[in-house]
Design a protein around this motif. Structure first.
Motif, PDB file in Angstrom:
ATOM      1  N   ALA A 148       0.831  -1.207   0.000  1.00  0.00           N
ATOM      2  CA  ALA A 148       0.000   0.000   0.000  1.00  0.00           C
ATOM      3  C   ALA A 148       0.867   1.260   0.000  1.00  0.00           C
ATOM      4  O   ALA A 148       0.612   2.204  -0.757  1.00  0.00           O
ATOM      5  CB  ALA A 148      -0.935  -0.012   1.208  1.00  0.00           C
ATOM      6  N   VAL A 149       1.895   1.279   0.857  1.00  0.00           N
ATOM      7  CA  VAL A 149       2.791   2.439   0.915  1.00  0.00           C
ATOM      8  C   VAL A 149       3.506   2.627  -0.419  1.00  0.00           C
ATOM      9  O   VAL A 149       3.629   3.749  -0.939  1.00  0.00           O
ATOM     10  CB  VAL A 149       3.798   2.279   2.066  1.00  0.00           C
ATOM     11  N   ALA A 150       3.985   1.525  -0.996  1.00  0.00           N
ATOM     12  CA  ALA A 150       4.708   1.610  -2.267  1.00  0.00           C
ATOM     13  C   ALA A 150       3.800   2.141  -3.369  1.00  0.00           C
ATOM     14  O   ALA A 150       4.206   2.996  -4.169  1.00  0.00           O
ATOM     15  CB  ALA A 150       5.262   0.244  -2.641  1.00  0.00           C
ATOM     16  N   LEU A 151       2.560   1.678  -3.435  1.00  0.00           N
ATOM     17  CA  LEU A 151       1.636   2.135  -4.460  1.00  0.00           C
ATOM     18  C   LEU A 151       1.281   3.603  -4.291  1.00  0.00           C
ATOM     19  O   LEU A 151       1.162   4.348  -5.274  1.00  0.00           O
ATOM     20  CB  LEU A 151       0.373   1.269  -4.452  1.00  0.00           C
ATOM     21  N   VAL A 152       1.087   4.036  -3.040  1.00  0.00           N
ATOM     22  CA  VAL A 152       0.782   5.451  -2.790  1.00  0.00           C
ATOM     23  C   VAL A 152       1.936   6.334  -3.252  1.00  0.00           C
ATOM     24  O   VAL A 152       1.740   7.358  -3.924  1.00  0.00           O
ATOM     25  CB  VAL A 152       0.480   5.680  -1.291  1.00  0.00           C
ATOM     26  N   MET A 153       3.171   5.942  -2.890  1.00  0.00           N
ATOM     27  CA  MET A 153       4.341   6.718  -3.311  1.00  0.00           C
ATOM     28  C   MET A 153       4.477   6.720  -4.832  1.00  0.00           C
ATOM     29  O   MET A 153       4.816   7.748  -5.446  1.00  0.00           O
ATOM     30  CB  MET A 153       5.598   6.124  -2.671  1.00  0.00           C
ATOM     31  N   LEU A 154       4.227   5.568  -5.449  1.00  0.00           N
ATOM     32  CA  LEU A 154       4.361   5.465  -6.895  1.00  0.00           C
ATOM     33  C   LEU A 154       3.346   6.365  -7.596  1.00  0.00           C
ATOM     34  O   LEU A 154       3.691   7.119  -8.527  1.00  0.00           O
ATOM     35  CB  LEU A 154       4.167   4.009  -7.320  1.00  0.00           C
ATOM     36  N   ALA A 187       8.798   4.307   5.825  1.00  0.00           N
ATOM     37  CA  ALA A 187       7.435   4.310   6.355  1.00  0.00           C
ATOM     38  C   ALA A 187       6.852   2.921   6.521  1.00  0.00           C
ATOM     39  O   ALA A 187       5.849   2.757   7.233  1.00  0.00           O
ATOM     40  CB  ALA A 187       6.530   5.135   5.434  1.00  0.00           C
ATOM     41  N   SER A 188       7.424   1.900   5.902  1.00  0.00           N
ATOM     42  CA  SER A 188       6.863   0.546   5.951  1.00  0.00           C
ATOM     43  C   SER A 188       7.501  -0.275   7.064  1.00  0.00           C
ATOM     44  O   SER A 188       8.656  -0.039   7.442  1.00  0.00           O
ATOM     45  CB  SER A 188       7.069  -0.163   4.606  1.00  0.00           C
ATOM     46  N   PRO A 189       6.779  -1.271   7.589  1.00  0.00           N
ATOM     47  CA  PRO A 189       7.374  -2.182   8.584  1.00  0.00           C
ATOM     48  C   PRO A 189       8.498  -2.999   7.951  1.00  0.00           C
ATOM     49  O   PRO A 189       8.308  -3.608   6.897  1.00  0.00           O
ATOM     50  CB  PRO A 189       6.192  -3.081   8.985  1.00  0.00           C
ATOM     51  N   LEU A 190       9.661  -3.009   8.599  1.00  0.00           N
ATOM     52  CA  LEU A 190      10.807  -3.716   8.041  1.00  0.00           C
ATOM     53  C   LEU A 190      10.701  -5.214   8.299  1.00  0.00           C
ATOM     54  O   LEU A 190      10.097  -5.659   9.273  1.00  0.00           O
ATOM     55  CB  LEU A 190      12.099  -3.184   8.645  1.00  0.00           C
ATOM     56  N   SER A 191      11.323  -5.987   7.432  1.00  0.00           N
ATOM     57  CA  SER A 191      11.349  -7.434   7.596  1.00  0.00           C
ATOM     58  C   SER A 191      12.243  -7.814   8.770  1.00  0.00           C
ATOM     59  O   SER A 191      13.154  -7.072   9.160  1.00  0.00           O
ATOM     60  CB  SER A 191      11.860  -8.107   6.316  1.00  0.00           C
ATOM     61  N   ALA A 192      11.998  -8.995   9.327  1.00  0.00           N
ATOM     62  CA  ALA A 192      12.775  -9.450  10.478  1.00  0.00           C
ATOM     63  C   ALA A 192      14.241  -9.633  10.117  1.00  0.00           C
ATOM     64  O   ALA A 192      15.130  -9.363  10.931  1.00  0.00           O
ATOM     65  CB  ALA A 192      12.186 -10.761  11.001  1.00  0.00           C
ATOM     66  N   GLU A 193      14.518 -10.074   8.875  1.00  0.00           N
ATOM     67  CA  GLU A 193      15.905 -10.281   8.466  1.00  0.00           C
ATOM     68  C   GLU A 193      16.681  -8.975   8.477  1.00  0.00           C
ATOM     69  O   GLU A 193      17.838  -8.925   8.900  1.00  0.00           O
ATOM     70  CB  GLU A 193      15.956 -10.910   7.065  1.00  0.00           C
ATOM     71  N   PRO A 224      11.134   5.616  -3.294  1.00  0.00           N
ATOM     72  CA  PRO A 224      11.530   4.348  -2.660  1.00  0.00           C
ATOM     73  C   PRO A 224      12.123   4.543  -1.263  1.00  0.00           C
ATOM     74  O   PRO A 224      11.918   3.699  -0.382  1.00  0.00           O
ATOM     75  CB  PRO A 224      12.581   3.788  -3.629  1.00  0.00           C
ATOM     76  N   THR A 225      12.830   5.657  -1.066  1.00  0.00           N
ATOM     77  CA  THR A 225      13.438   5.909   0.249  1.00  0.00           C
ATOM     78  C   THR A 225      12.370   6.056   1.322  1.00  0.00           C
ATOM     79  O   THR A 225      12.425   5.404   2.376  1.00  0.00           O
ATOM     80  CB  THR A 225      14.307   7.176   0.185  1.00  0.00           C
ATOM     81  N   PHE A 226      11.378   6.917   1.090  1.00  0.00           N
ATOM     82  CA  PHE A 226      10.328   7.127   2.085  1.00  0.00           C
ATOM     83  C   PHE A 226       9.423   5.916   2.218  1.00  0.00           C
ATOM     84  O   PHE A 226       8.870   5.657   3.294  1.00  0.00           O
ATOM     85  CB  PHE A 226       9.516   8.368   1.731  1.00  0.00           C
TER      86      PHE A 226
END
Length: 420
Positions: A78-84, A124-130, A118-120
């Motif tokens: 969702a965040v990626a699509l909004v930014m795009l 703004a998105s939850p990071l992966s555990a890795e 892509p930076t924001f």
């Protein structure tokens, strides 16, 4: 009484008209589209870079961002699509285009969005555990760190694409490889006399324990620095004015000189009214002069790298056949790093080692450097691709003069060039 020529014969003999498309294609195939700037022909770098950058931007938003932020796939998407969408619609509205029009030009907003979106999205998105576990920092700092990495990656992509498109490096290298292949027959006798001497000189370096103990065991970064140093020395030598006289290539004393340079170009059949008054020097900007220098230097480097590839292959095979593990250990003081081995016909296997590859690579680069100097000082080796490139630079300048003359921009271009 001879029969009148048929329609097909008339059409076959009629010269092709000078069209913008033909001119742009001619320059593009030779990696010299930058020479068209100021003539009114040819698209801007930002226009030609747009399709590639759009694909890279979509890749970053739809692949890299979700890969870094897989803790919540729906939220990340969702965040990626909004930014795009914000970058897409915002750029079109600022450019007074339809909101969802195709991006055909990379302006300042598009360049900023290419890096910022892509930076924001990552921040703004939850990071992966890795990603969180890989960096021992607080979660917010991890987000900022991941965002900084993505920003650096986007800036690098932006710079590389603009450089490649601006100087037409892909088209240039492709054309030069064709010229090298074509000119091998012309310079074959000179190469056949030069290459054995070169191999004979570097052969004694190959069996020198000191070379193996240094280059064979040198850390990767230091090894790359040595290779880069040899490359920069070759470039500095080949780009010196003594080896590449751009002033002579761009100078036309008579109209006949311009006409002669137009042979085998799209402007070959232009009328005398399109030829500029002589004597004159083709007006070039700093970037256009740099473009010509890059074309000239690259032409010799391509030939040098073909020679380097032959030297590298020869010594890799020779080392695999003739030098065993005990010899490498004695020369380097350490066990060899084996890449692969093949059981031989004798009592020992044939080993391909990293030490052999490193030493062969160093000798190949040294041979390329040596050939670059020899090709600039030996009259037998000056022909071929390097000579063809000098002719092409002069042709490009002649066509540029015709385009400037036809568009009425010659005096303006001369004035701007004189100010520089």
């Amino acid at each position: 009484m001879t029969a009148p020529p048929t329609t097909e014969e008339v059409e076959e003999k009629a010269p092709e008209p000078l069209t913008d498309k033909a001119v742009e294609q001619w320059y593009g195939r030779r990696g010299m589209t930058l020479m068209l700037r100021g003539t009114g022909v040819g698209g801007d770098t930002a226009d030609r870079a747009a399709p590639v950058l759009v694909v890279l931007f979509l890749t970053s938003m739809l692949l890299i961002v979700p890969w870094l932020t897989t803790a919540n796939a729906a939220a990340s998407l969702a965040v990626a699509l909004v930014m795009l969408l914000a970058a897409w619609v915002g750029g079109n509205l600022l450019g007074r285009r339809r909101p969802f029009a195709r991006i055909r030009h990379i302006g300042w907003f598009e360049a900023v969005a290419f890096v910022a979106a892509p930076t924001f999205a990552v921040i703004a998105s939850p990071l992966s555990a890795e990603v969180v576990e890989a960096v021992d920092l607080p979660r917010m700092q991890v987000r900022l760190f991941a965002g900084a990495l993505v920003a650096a990656w986007q800036v690098l992509q932006l710079a590389v694409v603009f450089l490649i498109v601006m100087f037409g490096l892909v088209s240039l290298i492709t054309w030069l490889l064709r010229e090298v292949w074509r000119s091998l027959g012309e310079t074959g006798s000179a190469l056949s006399a030069t290459l054995p001497v070169m191999l004979g000189v570097v052969f004694f370096f190959f069996i020198n324990p000191g070379v193996w103990s240094t280059m064979g065991r040198l850390p990767a970064w230091s090894y790359l620095q040595v290779m880069l140093l040899l490359l920069l020395l070759a470039i500095a030598f080949l780009s010196s004015r003594r080896q590449f006289d751009l002033r002579a290539l761009t100078r036309f004393e008579h109209r006949e000189d311009v006409r002669a340079a137009l042979v085998d170009t799209p402007a070959e059949h232009v009328g005398d009214d399109d030829l500029p008054a002589t004597p004159l020097t083709c007006p070039l900007t700093r970037r256009q002069r740099l473009n010509a220098a890059i074309v000239a230097v690259t032409s010799r480097l391509v030939v040098a790298f073909v020679i380097a590839l032959a030297v590298f292959s020869f010594f890799v095979v020779l080392g695999t056949i003739a030098i065993d593990a005990a010899t490498i250990t004695r020369w380097t003081g350490a066990q060899p790093s084996v890449i692969g081995q093949l059981e031989g016909f004798g009592s020992r296997p044939y080993l391909l080692t990293w030490e052999d590859v490193r030493v062969s690579g160093f000798l190949a680069m040294f041979s390329a450097f040596n050939y670059s100097i020899a090709s600039a000082t030996d009259n037998r080796l000056r022909h071929g691709a390097a000579g063809a490139v000098n002719d092409v630079i002069r042709q490009a300048c002649a066509v540029r003069l015709v385009l400037l003359q036809r568009s009425g921009r010659l005096e303006q271009a001369e004035g701007e060039s004189a100010q520089r």
